[in-house]
Structures are given as C-alpha cells and as structure tokens.
Write an enzyme that holds these catalytic residues in place. Structure first.
Site, PDB file in Angstrom:
ATOM      1  N   ASN A  41      23.071  -0.660  29.264  1.00 44.47           N
ATOM      2  CA  ASN A  41      24.489  -0.318  29.165  1.00 44.47           C
ATOM      3  C   ASN A  41      24.663   1.193  29.236  1.00 44.47           C
ATOM      4  O   ASN A  41      23.845   1.966  28.718  1.00 44.47           O
ATOM      5  CB  ASN A  41      25.149  -0.907  27.918  1.00 44.47           C
ATOM      6  CG  ASN A  41      24.457  -0.581  26.623  1.00 44.47           C
ATOM      7  OD1 ASN A  41      23.239  -0.437  26.572  1.00 44.47           O
ATOM      8  ND2 ASN A  41      25.212  -0.474  25.545  1.00 44.47           N
ATOM      9  N   GLU A  54      24.033  -5.943  31.961  1.00 45.97           N
ATOM     10  CA  GLU A  54      23.934  -7.023  32.952  1.00 45.97           C
ATOM     11  C   GLU A  54      24.505  -6.593  34.296  1.00 45.97           C
ATOM     12  O   GLU A  54      23.927  -6.865  35.351  1.00 45.97           O
ATOM     13  CB  GLU A  54      24.695  -8.258  32.460  1.00 45.97           C
ATOM     14  CG  GLU A  54      24.104  -8.905  31.233  1.00 45.97           C
ATOM     15  CD  GLU A  54      24.656  -8.343  29.916  1.00 45.97           C
ATOM     16  OE1 GLU A  54      25.054  -7.155  29.890  1.00 45.97           O
ATOM     17  OE2 GLU A  54      24.697  -9.096  28.937  1.00 45.97           O
TER      18      GLU A  54
HETATM   19  N1  THU Z   1      27.047  -4.712  26.020  1.00 45.87           N
HETATM   20  C1  THU Z   1      26.182  -4.979  27.030  1.00 45.87           C
HETATM   21  O1  THU Z   1      25.679  -4.086  27.706  1.00 45.87           O
HETATM   22  N2  THU Z   1      25.894  -6.271  27.280  1.00 45.87           N
HETATM   23  C2  THU Z   1      26.283  -7.330  26.508  1.00 45.87           C
HETATM   24  O2  THU Z   1      25.893  -8.454  26.784  1.00 45.87           O
HETATM   25  C3  THU Z   1      27.143  -7.092  25.337  1.00 45.87           C
HETATM   26  C4  THU Z   1      27.724  -5.722  25.238  1.00 45.87           C
HETATM   27  C5  THU Z   1      27.313  -3.312  25.690  1.00 45.87           C
HETATM   28  C6  THU Z   1      28.649  -2.770  26.025  1.00 45.87           C
HETATM   29  C7  THU Z   1      28.774  -1.645  25.041  1.00 45.87           C
HETATM   30  O3  THU Z   1      28.127  -0.484  25.566  1.00 45.87           O
HETATM   31  C8  THU Z   1      27.999  -2.099  23.835  1.00 45.87           C
HETATM   32  O4  THU Z   1      27.154  -3.134  24.289  1.00 45.87           O
HETATM   33  C9  THU Z   1      28.850  -2.600  22.685  1.00 45.87           C
HETATM   34  O5  THU Z   1      29.740  -3.568  23.111  1.00 45.87           O
END
Ligand code: THU
Length: 128
Positions: A41, A54
């Site tokens: 992320n 993802e």
């Molecule tokens: N996030 C992801 O990268 N993937 C997920 O499946 C859930 C949420 C990230 C987005 C944000 O940077 C952080 O997790 C908190 O929501």
C-alpha cells in the site's frame, strides 16, 4: 511460510508507505505462467489517493503484460486475517475473475478462499 506467493506478499509489505494509518499491507498476484508480481500500500497526504497493495500488485502485473491470473495473496500484521477492501475486490474480479485468494499474517496463519466468496453477485462486463 513456504508458499512463494505469500512470501512475496510478506516481503512487499515491508515496503509499505503508510505514514498515516501505520497499517502495512503486502499483496502478490501469480499469473498463468507462474510469474509473481508484488505490491504494497502507498498512502498519500490527501488520504483518498492512497492505493492498496492489491491494486499496486495488479497494476504492476498488467503493465508488464500479464493478463490471466491464478492466485492472489494478501499479507498484514493482524490476528484476524485481512481481506481485500471492497474496491480491491471489484478490481480483482475485473482482472482475475473468481481467483484463489490466500490471506496470511506474520505469524504464519493463512486461509485460502475464492474471490467469489468475498464478492458474491459481482457487477462486471457481462451485465453491460
Ligand atoms: N489496505 C490495503 O492495502 N489492502 C487491504 O486489503 C486493506 C487496506 C491499506 C489501505 C491503507 O493504506 C491502509 O491499508 C489502511 O486502510
């Protein structure tokens, strides 16, 4: 964890740019030839421009020419395994279909399910 897809997701997670939530996520997709693309992320001060792990993994795979996928892994440091968010489920459905999804954490726990279980009755191009 000896699954290379999960290992790739766990490794990518260490590159997460998550200064706002401090919630680091890694993801990896495996294409039909076995190539693995991983992502983390990447947050933004505007919050809304944050991109989930993802989607980073899928964009990397797509931009390298991969089009058909057989598995996805998602890794986070949670006891209750972290599933893809709603937006990512839609994106994964568009590009990966009813793909196998492995959820994993840092303690070695994992669960395998299919995207159709997480996104029943999806909206997709068949409806257009
Ligand atoms: N996030 C992801 O990268 N993937 C997920 O499946 C859930 C949420 C990230 C987005 C944000 O940077 C952080 O997790 C908190 O929501």
């Amino acid at each position: 964890m000896n699954d290379p897809l999960v290992a790739a997701a766990l490794s990518a997670r260490t590159n997460a740019h998550a200064p706002y939530s401090r919630f680091a996520v890694g993801a990896a997709v495996e294409d039909e030839t076995g190539r693995i693309f991983a992502g983390c992320n990447i947050e933004n001060a505007s919050y809304g421009l944050t991109v989930c792990a993802e989607r980073v993994a899928v964009w990397k795979a797509m931009s390298e020419g991969s089009r058909r996928f057989r598995r996805v892994a998602v890794a986070a440091d949670t006891v209750v395994l972290t599933p893809p968010c709603g937006a990512c489920r839609q994106i994964l459905w568009e590009f990966c279909g009813d793909v196998e999804i492995v959820l994993a954490n840092l303690e070695g726990a994992s669960e395998t399910l299919r995207l159709g279980q997480l996104l029943p009755r999806p909206f997709d191009a068949h409806l257009l």
